[in-house]
Design a protein around this motif. Structure first.
Motif, mmCIF file in Angstrom:
data_model
loop_
_atom_site.group_PDB
_atom_site.id
_atom_site.type_symbol
_atom_site.label_atom_id
_atom_site.label_comp_id
_atom_site.label_asym_id
_atom_site.label_seq_id
_atom_site.Cartn_x
_atom_site.Cartn_y
_atom_site.Cartn_z
ATOM 1 N N PHE A 232 0.816 -1.223 0.000
ATOM 2 C CA PHE A 232 0.000 0.000 0.000
ATOM 3 C C PHE A 232 0.844 1.266 0.000
ATOM 4 O O PHE A 232 0.325 2.364 0.190
ATOM 5 N N ASN A 233 2.156 1.138 -0.185
ATOM 6 C CA ASN A 233 3.069 2.289 -0.268
ATOM 7 C C ASN A 233 2.959 3.231 0.922
ATOM 8 O O ASN A 233 2.772 4.440 0.757
ATOM 9 N N PRO A 234 3.074 2.734 2.144
ATOM 10 C CA PRO A 234 2.997 3.619 3.316
ATOM 11 C C PRO A 234 4.264 4.466 3.446
ATOM 12 O O PRO A 234 5.311 4.156 2.866
ATOM 13 N N ASP A 235 4.162 5.528 4.223
ATOM 14 C CA ASP A 235 5.317 6.385 4.478
ATOM 15 C C ASP A 235 6.213 5.813 5.573
ATOM 16 O O ASP A 235 7.408 6.101 5.619
ATOM 17 N N PHE A 236 5.624 5.036 6.472
ATOM 18 C CA PHE A 236 6.399 4.401 7.543
ATOM 19 C C PHE A 236 5.603 3.206 8.071
ATOM 20 O O PHE A 236 4.425 3.052 7.747
ATOM 21 N N LEU A 237 6.262 2.391 8.871
ATOM 22 C CA LEU A 237 5.625 1.211 9.445
ATOM 23 C C LEU A 237 5.824 1.170 10.955
ATOM 24 O O LEU A 237 6.891 1.524 11.451
ATOM 25 N N ILE A 238 4.796 0.737 11.660
ATOM 26 C CA ILE A 238 4.927 0.410 13.075
ATOM 27 C C ILE A 238 4.548 -1.060 13.214
ATOM 28 O O ILE A 238 3.390 -1.428 13.017
ATOM 29 N N GLU B 112 9.207 2.303 24.938
ATOM 30 C CA GLU B 112 8.784 2.221 23.542
ATOM 31 C C GLU B 112 7.807 3.339 23.189
ATOM 32 O O GLU B 112 7.870 3.890 22.078
ATOM 33 N N VAL B 113 6.898 3.676 24.096
ATOM 34 C CA VAL B 113 5.940 4.746 23.817
ATOM 35 C C VAL B 113 6.676 6.071 23.655
ATOM 36 O O VAL B 113 6.410 6.845 22.715
ATOM 37 N N ASN B 114 7.624 6.353 24.544
ATOM 38 C CA ASN B 114 8.399 7.592 24.436
ATOM 39 C C ASN B 114 9.227 7.617 23.154
ATOM 40 O O ASN B 114 9.315 8.647 22.473
ATOM 41 N N ASP B 115 9.821 6.469 22.831
ATOM 42 C CA ASP B 115 10.640 6.398 21.609
ATOM 43 C C ASP B 115 9.773 6.537 20.361
ATOM 44 O O ASP B 115 10.216 7.103 19.351
ATOM 45 N N MET B 116 8.538 6.025 20.420
ATOM 46 C CA MET B 116 7.662 6.142 19.258
ATOM 47 C C MET B 116 7.275 7.601 19.018
ATOM 48 O O MET B 116 7.183 8.043 17.866
ATOM 49 N N ILE B 117 7.029 8.325 20.090
ATOM 50 C CA ILE B 117 6.723 9.757 19.950
ATOM 51 C C ILE B 117 7.851 10.472 19.229
ATOM 52 O O ILE B 117 7.640 11.268 18.298
ATOM 53 N N LYS B 118 9.085 10.197 19.645
ATOM 54 C CA LYS B 118 10.247 10.805 18.987
ATOM 55 C C LYS B 118 10.345 10.360 17.524
ATOM 56 O O LYS B 118 10.650 11.163 16.647
ATOM 57 N N PHE B 119 10.082 9.082 17.286
ATOM 58 C CA PHE B 119 10.117 8.554 15.916
ATOM 59 C C PHE B 119 9.145 9.311 15.023
ATOM 60 O O PHE B 119 9.480 9.711 13.894
ATOM 61 N N LEU B 120 7.938 9.524 15.506
ATOM 62 C CA LEU B 120 6.933 10.229 14.714
ATOM 63 C C LEU B 120 7.283 11.696 14.539
ATOM 64 O O LEU B 120 7.075 12.276 13.462
ATOM 65 N N GLU B 121 7.836 12.319 15.587
ATOM 66 C CA GLU B 121 8.233 13.718 15.482
ATOM 67 C C GLU B 121 9.331 13.909 14.443
ATOM 68 O O GLU B 121 9.345 14.898 13.687
ATOM 69 N N ASP B 122 10.236 12.948 14.395
ATOM 70 C CA ASP B 122 11.352 13.052 13.440
ATOM 71 C C ASP B 122 10.878 12.890 11.985
ATOM 72 O O ASP B 122 11.588 13.300 11.055
ATOM 73 N N LEU B 123 9.702 12.283 11.812
ATOM 74 C CA LEU B 123 9.168 12.115 10.459
ATOM 75 C C LEU B 123 8.526 13.376 9.917
ATOM 76 O O LEU B 123 8.346 13.519 8.703
ATOM 77 N N VAL B 124 8.142 14.258 10.822
ATOM 78 C CA VAL B 124 7.412 15.473 10.432
ATOM 79 C C VAL B 124 8.349 16.439 9.711
ATOM 80 O O VAL B 124 9.439 16.699 10.167
#
Length: 229
Positions: free
Chosen positions: A9-15, A217-229
């Motif tokens: 589906f050509n996503p921009d990222f995966l979790i 993991e929750v804190n790291d995911m927040i950072k992961f998403l912020e870095d994608l912006v």
């Protein structure tokens, strides 16, 4: 599409929810990925169950959940163990499973309880000695983790996503091993108090590890998403 990769589906990222699945979802490492294991919740209700205590509890008696192991364990005539089988959210498998165990001494003597629904799963764990989880494949072994919160030793089959969930806090049986060896391992747990307590303690320690990992993991995911912006 052939192996159910979301990259179709050509996503921009995966979790992803396991290291196991993240390894083959994107084999060419073509997009950003993050590992977030399934969330866990504390089971805080007091230990008081209105269910009669049993020696062995099992869940989801379906083929891919290892129902042949479950049936063989119930069908053993060398022990007078008591059993509880939860049909789980899949349901619909009761008739097939009962046909596999209906001639057992355990069924004839009323030592098997089959439940379609329980209001509080904690009541089930608080009324069992050992939880077995012989699933042949899983996305993640969540059902193998929860009994540990209540001090119940767990026996699982060696499948990567399950082992990733339990690590060394459960007894891991070699994949495809005989039902007789499962029966021997249950017997060992029930007869050896020190061995039983060893896996009680490992389960409690693993519970704390999982909560600590989840916070990180929750804190790291927040950072992961912020870095994608």
């Amino acid at each position: 599409w052939a192996f159910d990769s979301p990259l179709y589906f050509n996503p921009d990222f995966l979790i992803g929810n396991t290291e196991w699945s993240n390894r083959f979802i994107d084999p060419l490492n073509s997009i950003p990925k993050f590992l977030l294991h399934p969330p866990i919740e504390e089971l805080n209700t007091p230990k008081s169950s209105n269910l009669e205590r049993v020696n062995v509890t099992m869940i989801n008696p379906l083929y891919h959940k290892g129902r042949s192991y479950m049936a063989d364990i119930i069908n053993t005539y060398n022990h007078k163990w008591t059993y509880r089988v939860l049909l789980g959210s899949y349901g619909g498998s009761k008739k097939d499973f009962i046909r596999m165990i209906e001639d057992s001494w355990a069924m004839k003597e009323g030592r098997v309880e089959i439940l379609s629904y329980v209001e509080n799963i904690e009541d089930v764990y608080d009324a069992t000695d050992v939880f077995i989880y012989p699933s042949r494949y899983e996305g993640y072994g969540m059902a193998a983790i929860e009994p540990m919160y209540r001090g119940v030793p767990v026996i699982v089959q060696n499948y990567p996503a399950i082992v990733e969930a339990v690590k060394d806090s459960a007894i891991v049986m070699p994949y495809g091993i005989s039902s007789g060896e499962w029966i021997e391992k249950i017997e060992e747990l029930l007869l050896d108090e020190d061995y039983y307590k060893e896996f009680q303690d490992k389960g409690y320690a693993h519970k704390q590890y999982l909560f600590d990992r989840q916070k990180k993991e929750v804190n790291d995911m927040i950072k992961f998403l912020e870095d994608l912006v």
